[in-house]
Motif scaffolding. Structure first.
Motif, short mmCIF file in Angstrom:
data_model
loop_
_atom_site.label_atom_id
_atom_site.label_comp_id
_atom_site.label_asym_id
_atom_site.label_seq_id
_atom_site.Cartn_x
_atom_site.Cartn_y
_atom_site.Cartn_z
N ASN A 1 0.80 -1.22 0.00
CA ASN A 1 0.00 0.00 0.00
C ASN A 1 0.84 1.28 0.00
OD1 ASN A 1 -0.06 1.34 2.96
ND2 ASN A 1 0.12 -0.89 3.16
N GLU A 2 2.09 1.22 0.50
CA GLU A 2 2.91 2.44 0.53
C GLU A 2 3.22 2.96 -0.86
OE1 GLU A 2 7.12 2.08 1.62
OE2 GLU A 2 6.84 -0.11 1.67
N TYR A 3 3.06 2.11 -1.88
CA TYR A 3 3.31 2.53 -3.27
C TYR A 3 2.04 3.04 -3.95
CZ TYR A 3 7.62 -0.04 -2.50
OH TYR A 3 8.82 -0.48 -1.98
N SER A 4 0.91 3.05 -3.24
CA SER A 4 -0.38 3.44 -3.83
C SER A 4 -0.59 2.75 -5.17
CB SER A 4 -0.45 4.97 -4.00
OG SER A 4 -0.37 5.61 -2.75
N PRO A 5 -0.59 1.43 -5.18
CA PRO A 5 -0.65 0.70 -6.44
C PRO A 5 -2.02 0.77 -7.10
CG PRO A 5 -0.89 -0.82 -4.62
CD PRO A 5 -0.60 0.51 -4.00
N SER A 6 -2.06 0.44 -8.39
CA SER A 6 -3.31 0.16 -9.08
C SER A 6 -3.51 -1.35 -9.05
CB SER A 6 -3.25 0.64 -10.53
OG SER A 6 -3.17 2.05 -10.59
N MET A 7 -4.75 -1.78 -8.83
CA MET A 7 -5.06 -3.21 -8.81
C MET A 7 -6.13 -3.48 -9.86
SD MET A 7 -6.87 -6.08 -8.06
CE MET A 7 -8.13 -5.97 -6.80
#
Length: 380
Positions: free
Chosen positions: A64-70
């Motif tokens: 989550n620290e990378y603010s990913p796209s899923m």
């Protein structure tokens, strides 16, 4: 709820939807392997990450620290990700959720792929990410070794570039594929077109379009064909739901038989619902229908349907069981009007008649053959 200890931290996860006495975890050894590998890479926090096929949000939550796209084809995967973010006190907007038909806002630096059960699903996904790639994009896939085949690696080679695998750890492997921008893969064949034949209807004008993740995308399966040959002859009312619609062929044939009916197509797969939309709009360009992506009948008004047609799946990804069918039957009873009918097709050995009779108080066999049975239950 179970605890995952990863290099990124300790997290608590549940499979979604949450069921009593759940015996399976919300992650597998391939997720763990991938998280350890990302930790070893130690990417900067501004690295953009796209995660594909994160079944219950374990990867998205841990990273989550990378603010990913899923990106996922599963409505349930989206809801499971949100649920597990909340369980770990992580804001919902930390992860950007995408359907399988959407692309991220920018070209990702790292693309993480959990290998799906369907090779066709993987193929369409690789076609979709191909335009996003740069020479610096890292592509890392993960799966249990028993689900990674020569054909899996060949797809990466053909559509992405040079590919190799890691050693197995806890029966899981990683796949590394290096983008070759000089490759000229063919145009994506998806959605695949299938001409409908031999179903007992005036069907010659119907062509079925199927995305890669749709069940029975290359030919009509024998169970569905049997169902189409034995659909209801009359309709007491005007509201029909094709529950677990797949490419929508059952609802399509019901729409032909009942030209004044209101049809709703429901599935938890974004690709399935989009396939149904394409097929219905092609066959009936001047007619409206409702297309809804959800879990079983969540969000459908109670006491609103006259007829529900259902060919239940008996697995969720690699987990086999009748739990989805049982949920579909319970929610169908809630959504049906008084006197409304649920028609179900299933393999004879699944014993759906027992559950239907217990739930509805009645169940009759419409017809059967050596392999399949079509059942009808009425809401009294």
């Amino acid at each position: 709820m179970e605890q995952l200890n990863s290099p990124q931290g300790t997290f608590h996860f549940s499979r979604f939807p949450v069921r009593k006495k759940e015996t399976l975890r919300a992650w597998d050894a391939a997720d763990e392997y991938l998280l350890h590998h990302i930790h070893e890479l130690s990417p900067e926090t501004d690295t953009s990450i796209l995660i594909i096929n994160d079944q219950f949000g374990a990867l998205s939550t841990a990273l989550n620290e990378y603010s990913p796209s899923m990106q996922s084809d599963s409505w349930l995967a989206h809801q499971g990700t949100l649920f597990n973010l909340q369980q770990n006190n992580i804001p919902d907007n930390t992860v950007h959720l995408l359907t399988s038909l959407e692309s991220p806002r920018q070209s990702p630096d790292i693309i993480l792929i959990k290998i799906p059960k369907s090779l066709s699903m993987l193929e369409e996904q690789l076609y979709r990410i191909r335009p996003l790639l740069t020479s610096n994009t890292r592509i890392i896939a993960a799966g249990m070794a028993k689900h990674i085949h020569t054909s899996t690696l060949q797809l990466f080679e053909q559509l992405i570039g040079q590919t190799h695998t890691s050693l197995a750890v806890k029966k899981a492997r990683l796949i590394f594929s290096e983008p070759n921008l000089s490759l000229a893969p063919p145009v994506s064949p998806y959605p695949i077109a299938l001409q409908l034949e031999n179903c007992g209807f005036n069907h010659t004008r119907f062509k079925l379009s199927n995305h890669g993740g749709v069940f029975s995308r290359e030919k009509l399966d024998i169970g569905t064909r049997f169902f189409l040959q034995n659909l209801p002859e009359t309709l007491d009312g005007s509201s029909i739901i094709d529950l677990g619609c797949g490419n929508g062929v059952v609802g399509l044939m019901a729409a032909e038989r009942f030209p004044d009916a209101d049809i709703t197509f429901v599935d938890e797969s974004f690709m399935a619902v989009d396939s149904a939309r394409i097929n219905f709009q092609r066959a009936f360009p001047d007619r409206n229908a409702i297309f809804k992506t959800t879990d079983c009948l969540a969000g459908i008004e109670k006491n609103s349907a006259d007829l529900i047609l259902n060919n239940p799946p008996f697995h969720q990804n690699n987990v086999v069981g009748d739990f989805i069918a049982q949920q579909m039957f319970r929610e169908s009873k809630q959504v049906l009007k008084q006197g409304g009918e649920l028609w179900v097709i299933g393999n004879r050995h699944l014993g759906y008649h027992v559950a239907l009779k217990r739930l509805f108080g009645n169940c009759v066999t419409v017809t059967s053959n050596k392999k399949f049975v079509i059942l009808k239950a009425i809401k009294r």
